[in-house]
Design a protein around this motif. Structure first.
Motif, mmCIF file in Angstrom:
data_model
loop_
_atom_site.group_PDB
_atom_site.id
_atom_site.type_symbol
_atom_site.label_atom_id
_atom_site.label_comp_id
_atom_site.label_asym_id
_atom_site.label_seq_id
_atom_site.Cartn_x
_atom_site.Cartn_y
_atom_site.Cartn_z
ATOM 1 N N ALA A 166 -4.740 5.020 1.726
ATOM 2 C CA ALA A 166 -4.700 6.372 1.152
ATOM 3 C C ALA A 166 -3.384 7.058 1.493
ATOM 4 C CB ALA A 166 -5.886 7.184 1.668
ATOM 5 N N ARG A 167 -2.928 6.933 2.742
ATOM 6 C CA ARG A 167 -1.668 7.551 3.145
ATOM 7 C C ARG A 167 -0.490 6.918 2.408
ATOM 8 N NH1 ARG A 167 -3.100 7.191 9.584
ATOM 9 N NH2 ARG A 167 -4.805 8.712 9.568
ATOM 10 N N ALA A 177 7.504 11.925 -6.870
ATOM 11 C CA ALA A 177 7.641 13.327 -7.269
ATOM 12 C C ALA A 177 8.905 13.968 -6.724
ATOM 13 C CB ALA A 177 6.417 14.121 -6.823
ATOM 14 N N GLY A 178 9.658 13.252 -5.893
ATOM 15 C CA GLY A 178 10.905 13.778 -5.341
ATOM 16 C C GLY A 178 10.735 14.574 -4.063
ATOM 17 N N ASP A 179 9.509 14.584 -3.504
ATOM 18 C CA ASP A 179 9.283 15.292 -2.240
ATOM 19 C C ASP A 179 9.492 14.287 -1.108
ATOM 20 O OD1 ASP A 179 8.555 16.913 -0.170
ATOM 21 O OD2 ASP A 179 6.655 17.577 -1.055
ATOM 22 N N PHE A 180 10.778 14.006 -0.818
ATOM 23 C CA PHE A 180 11.105 12.922 0.088
ATOM 24 C C PHE A 180 10.718 13.226 1.537
ATOM 25 C CE2 PHE A 180 14.258 12.630 -3.424
ATOM 26 C CZ PHE A 180 13.765 11.466 -3.984
ATOM 27 N N ASP A 185 7.075 11.928 6.011
ATOM 28 C CA ASP A 185 6.022 12.325 6.958
ATOM 29 C C ASP A 185 4.766 11.480 6.756
ATOM 30 O OD1 ASP A 185 7.688 14.252 7.993
ATOM 31 O OD2 ASP A 185 6.829 15.914 6.827
ATOM 32 N N SER A 186 4.416 11.182 5.508
ATOM 33 C CA SER A 186 3.234 10.357 5.231
ATOM 34 C C SER A 186 3.415 8.951 5.786
ATOM 35 C CB SER A 186 2.965 10.297 3.726
ATOM 36 O OG SER A 186 2.596 11.562 3.216
#
Length: 236
Positions: A166-167, A177-180, A185-186
């Protein structure tokens, strides 16, 4: 005299047994017959179930051979047939494999098939979660990040069997989505879990490195506003 008393006792016991048998003998015979019939019926059921399992196993193996030969449509149809009338275990496996084959030609239909499994309480929580993960993997490239997070967050619990997957799926969706920073962090949360499988740990290390390399750099620390004061001259 002792022999006479012994014979009398034997006669009394025989007479008591005869009376008990005449009263309850038919019930004892009926009980014995029921036990024999019950055991025979159970053995017959076990034999029948074994035959059903063996037949389903042969059909499942044949469907796997079709899949291995690249005959996707034939394999999908074979798994769909098994899912209709095979014993429960093979039905569940066939539904998963049918969805897997369907993913090669119609990902949306495959996602719907996995969603149907994920909401089917009869297959058990573990298999339901596995279906959710499979659907999430198919959706990473097309679904919005919010939808991926909504689907995967419930699986990310401290003791969840699929928390690592899931992570990873959430991290991949964040990366796409570009949220690097969130992606890094994930992947870090995967690496910080001591129970992460080795293969997934290696992927998470690589993906974190890629995400971190593209994340915005942290702002530099502000320079000191005042220069250090010069030392006072020594008193003579």
């Amino acid at each position: 005299m002792a022999d006479i008393f012994h014979e009398i006792d034997e006669d009394l016991r025989r007479e008591r047994f005869r009376r008990l048998w005449s009263r309850y003998g038919i019930y004892l015979i009926a009980l014995a017959v029921l036990i024999v019939v019950g055991v025979a019926g159970w053995r017959g059921y076990e034999w029948w179930k074994l035959q059903q399992d063996q037949a389903a196993g042969a059909r499942f193996e044949a469907a796997l051979q079709l899949a291995a030969q690249g005959k996707t449509a034939e394999a999908e149809a074979a798994f769909a047939e098994i899912a209709k009338d095979a014993p429960r275990g093979y039905r569940t496996l066939a539904r998963f494999r049918a969805a897997t084959e369907l993913a090669a030609t119609d990902p949306k239909a495959a996602i719907a098939a996995y969603d149907a499994l994920a909401t089917d309480a009869s297959i058990g929580p573990l298999m339901q979660d596995a279906a959710s993960v499979r659907a999430g993997l198919l959706m990473v490239d097309t679904a919005p990040l919010a939808e991926i997070e909504q689907r995967m967050k419930p699986l990310d619990t401290p003791e969840g069997a699929f928390r690592f997957s899931a992570r990873e799926i959430i991290g991949l969706a964040q990366y796409k989505a570009g949220d690097f920073k969130a992606a890094a962090d994930s992947f870090t949360s995967i690496l910080n879990d001591g129970q992460t499988p080795p293969g997934l740990r290696q992927r998470a290390e690589l993906l974190r490195t890629l995400a971190s390399a593209q994340a915005p750099a942290a702002p530099a620390a502000a320079a000191s506003e005042a220069a250090p004061a010069t030392a006072a001259p020594a008193v003579q």
